[in-house]
Design a protein around this motif. Structure first.
Motif, PDB file in Angstrom:
ATOM      1  N   ARG A 217      76.343  55.384  53.865  1.00 23.96           N
ATOM      2  CA  ARG A 217      76.407  56.116  52.413  1.00 23.96           C
ATOM      3  C   ARG A 217      77.832  55.963  52.071  1.00 23.96           C
ATOM      4  NH1 ARG A 217      72.728  59.717  55.462  1.00 23.96           N
ATOM      5  NH2 ARG A 217      74.668  60.943  56.170  1.00 23.96           N
ATOM      6  N   LEU A 237      75.913  49.139  40.758  1.00 23.08           N
ATOM      7  CA  LEU A 237      75.392  50.719  40.187  1.00 23.08           C
ATOM      8  C   LEU A 237      76.264  51.246  39.054  1.00 23.08           C
ATOM      9  CD1 LEU A 237      73.144  52.568  41.083  1.00 23.08           C
ATOM     10  CD2 LEU A 237      74.756  53.740  42.425  1.00 23.08           C
ATOM     11  N   VAL A 250      68.362  52.019  38.748  1.00 24.98           N
ATOM     12  CA  VAL A 250      67.211  52.149  39.755  1.00 24.98           C
ATOM     13  C   VAL A 250      67.061  51.030  40.603  1.00 24.98           C
ATOM     14  CG1 VAL A 250      64.633  52.648  39.981  1.00 24.98           C
ATOM     15  CG2 VAL A 250      66.053  53.740  38.063  1.00 24.98           C
ATOM     16  N   LEU A 253      69.628  51.088  43.313  1.00 25.51           N
ATOM     17  CA  LEU A 253      69.246  52.135  44.253  1.00 25.51           C
ATOM     18  C   LEU A 253      68.313  51.745  45.116  1.00 25.51           C
ATOM     19  CD1 LEU A 253      69.443  55.244  41.794  1.00 25.51           C
ATOM     20  CD2 LEU A 253      70.763  54.417  43.830  1.00 25.51           C
TER      21      LEU A 253
END
Length: 284
Positions: A217, A237, A250, A253
């Motif tokens: 993350r 992104l 998307v 992701l």
């Protein structure tokens, strides 16, 4: 189950798709894409032009054969998506390695010396709750917009979790192990080498698994904000956002989620299961 969900999602789009003349209030793919648009965006990032998102007709999906001059010279394995995955993986291996080394040393030290744990333990718990993107301004001011800044965010966003998880895991080692080792003559470094270190392996694998999720993350957040020369998944992104290409957003992701799931399930989870089975903590 996932096939049913995706089929329902795609079918809902096909039945309510936006049409300027016939259905002006219909489903707008540039607001929320259908699976076919996400597939087109994914293949486009692999230098493969497709048109699965086009309206269904006699020649659907009318796979596009024309390619730009830049894309024609680059095969799929040299596409921007593959290169971004490689760049992010290299950064993850480097930064996570530093996080492991730092977290293991400090976790062992806090477990070994209670005074140090009382001093650093509450601070580390507070740092662990701090979102990793909060380290970005400090990284920019200290290191600038470069690789060192990204690695700084990655390390600071993950090693606190590794240290705390390892410390808590080591506390679960039964005191009987240490007493048994002392009775059998294992003293000094031999006690750690032959008794405490092997007994700490289940705790170490658990801390690595938790630390990886924090590291992944942190890396994605750093790449999203810090635009450096080598472009990772976070940059793709952000590029999708700048181009208002929600299908690409998307798609990226989904790639991030799949990589995280694969590393956890086939890497750290397997390692944790093997170690726990070796020590009789889980079935083989």
């Amino acid at each position: 189950m996932w096939l049913i969900i995706l089929s329902t999602w795609e079918g809902a789009y096909r039945l309510t798709a936006y049409d300027r003349d016939k259905n002006p209030d219909g489903w707008k793919p540039w607001v929320f894409p259908a699976p076919s648009h996400v597939l087109d965006a994914s293949l486009s990032m692999l230098n493969l032009r497709t048109a699965f998102g086009d309206p269904v007709g006699p020649h659907w999906p009318r796979l596009a054969t024309e390619r730009s001059a830049a894309a024609a010279q680059r095969p799929w394995y040299r596409s921007q998506l593959i290169e971004a995955v490689v760049v992010s993986a290299a950064r993850l291996l480097t930064g996570f390695g530093f996080s492991i080394a730092l977290g293991v040393v400090l976790g062992l030290a806090m477990w070994r010396w209670e005074e140090l744990d009382r001093f650093l333990g509450p601070l580390f718990l507070g740092m662990q709750t701090l979102p990793s993107v909060c380290w970005v301004p400090l990284a920019v001011l200290t290191f600038g917009l470069n690789e060192h800044g990204i690695l700084f965010v990655l390390v600071m966003g993950s090693f606190f979790a590794i240290a705390i998880a390892l410390r808590d895991g080591l506390r679960t080692i039964p005191p009987l192990y240490q007493r048994a080792g002392l009775m059998m003559g294992a003293r000094g470094w031999k006690l750690y080498r032959y008794v405490l270190l092997p007994a700490s392996l289940p705790a170490m694998t658990s801390s690595l698994r938790q630390g990886f999720s924090f590291a992944w993350r942190s890396l994605m957040g750093a790449e999203l904000i810090l635009a450096v020369q080598r472009h990772g998944l976070g940059f793709l992104l952000e590029m999708g956002r700048n181009l208002s290409d929600i299908a690409q957003v998307v798609a990226v992701l989904i790639v991030m989620v799949l990589i995280g799931m694969a590393a956890d399930r086939w890497g750290f989870a397997k390692l944790q299961q093997r170690v726990q089975a070796r020590f009789g903590l889980a079935a083989r």
